[in-house]
Design a protein around this motif. Structure first.
Motif, PDB file in Angstrom:
ATOM      1  N   LEU A  86      -2.390  94.461  65.916  1.00  0.00           N
ATOM      2  CA  LEU A  86      -1.363  93.842  66.747  1.00  0.00           C
ATOM      3  C   LEU A  86      -0.442  92.914  65.968  1.00  0.00           C
ATOM      4  CD1 LEU A  86      -3.673  92.977  69.778  1.00  0.00           C
ATOM      5  CD2 LEU A  86      -2.205  94.994  69.484  1.00  0.00           C
ATOM      6  N   GLY A  87       0.656  92.517  66.618  1.00  0.00           N
ATOM      7  CA  GLY A  87       1.588  91.565  66.037  1.00  0.00           C
ATOM      8  C   GLY A  87       2.609  92.211  65.123  1.00  0.00           C
ATOM      9  N   LEU A 112      -0.131  98.714  63.917  1.00  0.00           N
ATOM     10  CA  LEU A 112       0.611  99.517  64.892  1.00  0.00           C
ATOM     11  C   LEU A 112       2.111  99.401  64.662  1.00  0.00           C
ATOM     12  CD1 LEU A 112      -1.308  98.919  68.256  1.00  0.00           C
ATOM     13  CD2 LEU A 112      -1.606 100.756  66.582  1.00  0.00           C
ATOM     14  N   ALA A 113       2.583  98.184  64.403  1.00  0.00           N
ATOM     15  CA  ALA A 113       4.014  97.986  64.152  1.00  0.00           C
ATOM     16  C   ALA A 113       4.446  98.728  62.893  1.00  0.00           C
ATOM     17  CB  ALA A 113       4.323  96.499  64.027  1.00  0.00           C
ATOM     18  N   SER A 114       3.605  98.710  61.867  1.00  0.00           N
ATOM     19  CA  SER A 114       3.943  99.405  60.625  1.00  0.00           C
ATOM     20  C   SER A 114       3.984 100.913  60.817  1.00  0.00           C
ATOM     21  CB  SER A 114       2.929  99.044  59.537  1.00  0.00           C
ATOM     22  OG  SER A 114       2.995  97.672  59.215  1.00  0.00           O
ATOM     23  N   LEU A 115       3.046 101.444  61.599  1.00  0.00           N
ATOM     24  CA  LEU A 115       3.048 102.881  61.859  1.00  0.00           C
ATOM     25  C   LEU A 115       4.266 103.294  62.681  1.00  0.00           C
ATOM     26  CD1 LEU A 115      -0.721 103.605  62.648  1.00  0.00           C
ATOM     27  CD2 LEU A 115       0.549 104.179  60.563  1.00  0.00           C
ATOM     28  N   THR A 116       4.602 102.475  63.665  1.00  0.00           N
ATOM     29  CA  THR A 116       5.781 102.775  64.493  1.00  0.00           C
ATOM     30  C   THR A 116       7.049 102.759  63.646  1.00  0.00           C
ATOM     31  OG1 THR A 116       4.712 101.828  66.443  1.00  0.00           O
ATOM     32  CG2 THR A 116       7.109 102.048  66.506  1.00  0.00           C
ATOM     33  N   ALA A 117       7.149 101.770  62.762  1.00  0.00           N
ATOM     34  CA  ALA A 117       8.317 101.686  61.877  1.00  0.00           C
ATOM     35  C   ALA A 117       8.401 102.885  60.945  1.00  0.00           C
ATOM     36  CB  ALA A 117       8.258 100.394  61.070  1.00  0.00           C
TER      37      ALA A 117
END
Length: 320
Positions: free
Chosen positions: A281-282, A287-292
């Protein structure tokens, strides 16, 4: 004392418990319904769908069966990936290395200032924790000891932790297992701490919103109720108040893991990837890195018809 034989197989679990991502500091959660798939996501890789699970490393024996969605993801996976080698972390060799590195030649009083020492002793009195468990150790080990003692008093143990249960089930089933960090690197997160970082780590544990005796139960409820917003708020608070600790235990490790995580998402085997909940999270989370990077990550939805799955998986673990 923590040096007693009954603790030797659990000392590193204290570190692993804190690496839940500091969500053990959660003070309270809103009333919510228990989730069928807490902190569980799925992502479509190049050749297979994989499952991403935010783990709680320490749980009470009364936690009961595993949530249905987690069991379904486990059943679907061909392989499991953890933070590190769980069996090696519980071995005598690494526990002895950690304890040796934790010993302060002149005791904790020579490692911290008078104010920190006073707060430490007050917290130990509040927890009814014997002072001998910190007097001869370095600040980082005292921080871990505070958490371990509070969790043990609340009936929590790494033996019942989510990753331990999944690991044992995979071992019994003959599933393939891997990890992101070598066990030696995992404990080095603490044993190689420079003195300023070690002191800041203890300061974080002693903060006014730090771990209190009742919070292990609240932490478990936060995870079980899938309270991701609450944990994200704690991550942001840690980043703001203790940036060096945040970088050392969360953000830096996330960056180190990301290339291997991406590589694994290209494999044809379906994988269940299990790391501490706050690592996902965060803004610096995985998750944010994978989405990016273009991956489509979405929450896992449990299948309603499989309500007894947790009991069946727990039976596999119990047979070991």
């Amino acid at each position: 004392m923590l040096l007693e034989p009954r603790y030797r197989g659990r000392v590193v679990n204290a570190a692993r418990g804190l690496l839940l991502g500091l969500c053990a500091l959660l003070a309270s959660t809103a009333a919510r319904a228990a989730s069928d798939a807490p902190f569980l996501w799925q992502v479509k890789g190049a050749k297979a769908t994989h499952y991403l699970l935010g783990s709680v490393h320490l749980l009470p024996s009364a936690a009961g069966r595993l949530p249905t969605g987690i069991v379904q993801a486990y059943r679907s996976a061909d392989a499991l990936v953890f933070e590190s080698d769980i069996d090696a972390l519980q071995g005598r060799k690494l526990s002895a290395q950690l304890l040796e590195a934790a010993t302060a030649p002149n005791g904790i009083a020579a490692e911290v200032d008078v104010g920190t020492l006073r707060r430490l002793r007050q917290r130990m009195r509040t927890l009814r924790m014997p002072t001998a468990q910190c007097e001869t150790y370095r600040p980082w080990f005292c921080a871990l000891s505070l958490e371990l003692y509070a969790y043990q008093r609340a009936g929590f143990s790494g033996e019942y932790g989510l990753d331990r249960r999944l690991h044992d089930a995979a071992l019994a089933d003959g599933r393939s297992m891997a990890w992101f960090e070598a066990p030696e690197r995992h404990i080095a997160l603490f044993t190689d701490m420079a003195k300023p970082l070690s002191t800041q780590f203890l300061d974080a544990a002693l903060a006014e919103n730090g771990l209190k005796a009742e919070e292990p139960v609240e932490m478990y409820r936060a995870w079980r109720d899938n309270d991701s917003s609450g944990i994200e708020a704690l991550i942001a608070e840690m980043k703001h108040d203790y940036p060096a600790v945040y970088e050392h235990l969360l953000a830096g490790r996330n960056r180190a893991w990301l290339p291997e995580l991406k590589r694994r998402l290209k494999l044809p085997e379906r994988q269940l990837i299990v790391v501490g909940a706050a690592h996902w999270l965060g803004p610096d989370g995985l998750l944010a890195s994978l989405t990016a990077a273009g991956y489509q990550v979405r929450p896992y939805l449990a299948i309603d018809i499989d309500q007894k799955a947790g009991l069946e998986l727990d039976a596999v673990v119990a047979r070991r």
